[in-house]
Design an enzyme around this catalytic site. Structure first.
Site, PDB file in Angstrom:
ATOM      1  N   CYS A  17       0.867  -1.183   0.000  1.00 28.33           N
ATOM      2  CA  CYS A  17       0.000   0.000   0.000  1.00 28.33           C
ATOM      3  C   CYS A  17       0.903   1.233   0.000  1.00 28.33           C
ATOM      4  CB  CYS A  17      -0.977  -0.018   1.179  1.00 28.33           C
ATOM      5  SG  CYS A  17      -0.197   0.021   2.812  1.00 28.33           S
ATOM      6  N   ASN A  52       2.266   1.415   4.420  1.00 30.37           N
ATOM      7  CA  ASN A  52       2.598   0.150   5.095  1.00 30.37           C
ATOM      8  C   ASN A  52       2.289   0.197   6.587  1.00 30.37           C
ATOM      9  OD1 ASN A  52       5.506  -2.014   5.604  1.00 30.37           O
ATOM     10  ND2 ASN A  52       3.420  -2.597   5.151  1.00 30.37           N
ATOM     11  N   CYS A  77      -1.404   0.668   7.416  1.00 25.04           N
ATOM     12  CA  CYS A  77      -2.844   0.365   7.509  1.00 25.04           C
ATOM     13  C   CYS A  77      -3.220  -0.849   6.653  1.00 25.04           C
ATOM     14  CB  CYS A  77      -3.688   1.567   7.105  1.00 25.04           C
ATOM     15  SG  CYS A  77      -3.467   2.998   8.191  1.00 25.04           S
ATOM     16  N   ARG A  78      -3.414  -0.630   5.357  1.00 29.67           N
ATOM     17  CA  ARG A  78      -3.993  -1.689   4.515  1.00 29.67           C
ATOM     18  C   ARG A  78      -3.095  -2.904   4.336  1.00 29.67           C
ATOM     19  NH1 ARG A  78      -5.077   2.212  -0.349  1.00 29.67           N
ATOM     20  NH2 ARG A  78      -3.195   3.073   0.610  1.00 29.67           N
ATOM     21  N   SER A  79      -1.827  -2.684   3.962  1.00 31.13           N
ATOM     22  CA  SER A  79      -1.000  -3.862   3.648  1.00 31.13           C
ATOM     23  C   SER A  79      -0.633  -4.695   4.880  1.00 31.13           C
ATOM     24  CB  SER A  79       0.229  -3.499   2.814  1.00 31.13           C
ATOM     25  OG  SER A  79       1.090  -2.611   3.483  1.00 31.13           O
ATOM     26  N   ASP A  84      -8.154   3.822   1.109  1.00 30.48           N
ATOM     27  CA  ASP A  84      -7.245   4.157   2.200  1.00 30.48           C
ATOM     28  C   ASP A  84      -8.056   4.614   3.420  1.00 30.48           C
ATOM     29  OD1 ASP A  84      -5.276   5.066   3.850  1.00 30.48           O
ATOM     30  OD2 ASP A  84      -4.245   6.247   2.324  1.00 30.48           O
TER      31      ASP A  84
HETATM   32  P1  4NP Z   1      -1.815   2.810   4.145  1.00 30.47           P
HETATM   33  O1  4NP Z   1      -2.406   4.179   4.741  1.00 30.47           O
HETATM   34  O2  4NP Z   1      -1.262   3.143   2.769  1.00 30.47           O
HETATM   35  O3  4NP Z   1      -2.986   1.905   4.069  1.00 30.47           O
HETATM   36  O4  4NP Z   1      -0.740   2.357   5.109  1.00 30.47           O
HETATM   37  C1  4NP Z   1      -1.658   5.355   4.831  1.00 30.47           C
HETATM   38  C2  4NP Z   1      -0.949   5.605   5.973  1.00 30.47           C
HETATM   39  C3  4NP Z   1      -0.221   6.786   6.095  1.00 30.47           C
HETATM   40  C4  4NP Z   1      -0.203   7.691   5.052  1.00 30.47           C
HETATM   41  C5  4NP Z   1      -0.904   7.422   3.892  1.00 30.47           C
HETATM   42  C6  4NP Z   1      -1.631   6.246   3.786  1.00 30.47           C
HETATM   43  N1  4NP Z   1       0.534   8.903   5.171  1.00 30.47           N
HETATM   44  O5  4NP Z   1       0.499   9.712   4.239  1.00 30.47           O
HETATM   45  O6  4NP Z   1       1.183   9.123   6.192  1.00 30.47           O
END
Ligand code: 4NP
Length: 153
Positions: free
Chosen positions: A9, A12, A14-16, A124
């Site tokens: 994702c 790294n 949340c989703r992945s 997201d």
């Molecule tokens: P993820 O979510 O891609 O599912 O881990 C996010 C976590 C943090 C950020 C963006 C997406 N960020 O911009 O900090």
């Protein structure tokens, strides 16, 4: 050949890592021998544990992801893994930019695994509320079960 699966994702956190946890659980239940990891296309959260909300929804579903730590995806991952799954279309295009031409990994969207969800993104949940994380958990779990069925076949 033993399968090895990488979930990717943006952050790294949340989703992945949720996909990694859901798939690890489903693969364990099915007795599937597979290497599993996750990574982000971005570097902001390298070395950090998953978001507390991601940890909580995983724990509520019997899966501990608190030990996972963020890392950034590398070109070498395309040689190390047999399957790489992107959570959304942006992740997929970012991965295509670094994909070495001769590397063996197959690259696709995670929800391509789920009938009727082909080409749909795992949204997201980072900037939203808890219900976003519940939806993410449902989506990555459904895909994880479909992937276990495919790899067992
Ligand atoms: P993820 O979510 O891609 O599912 O881990 C996010 C976590 C943090 C950020 C963006 C997406 N960020 O911009 O900090």
């Amino acid at each position: 050949m033993r399968s090895s699966v990488l979930f990717v994702c943006l952050g790294n956190i949340c989703r992945s890592p949720m996909a990694e946890g859901a798939f690890g659980y489903a693969a364990g239940q099915a007795g599937l021998d597979v290497e599993i990891d996750s990574a982000g296309t971005g570097s902001w959260h390298v070395g950090e544990p998953p978001d507390k909300r991601a940890q909580a929804i995983a724990r509520a579903n019997g899966v501990d992801i608190s030990h996972l730590r963020g890392r950034q995806v590398t070109r070498d991952d395309f040689h190390r893994f047999t399957h790489i799954f992107a959570m959304d279309g942006n992740n997929l295009s970012d991965l295509r930019l670094i994909q070495p031409p001769a590397a063996g990994a197959t690259l696709s969207l995670l929800l391509d695994l789920v009938d009727g969800d082909s080409a749909r993104d795992v949204a997201d949940p980072y900037y939203g509320g808890d219900e976003g994380f519940e939806r993410t958990w449902r989506e990555v779990s459904e895909a994880a079960n479909a992937l276990v069925a495919r790899l067992k076949a």
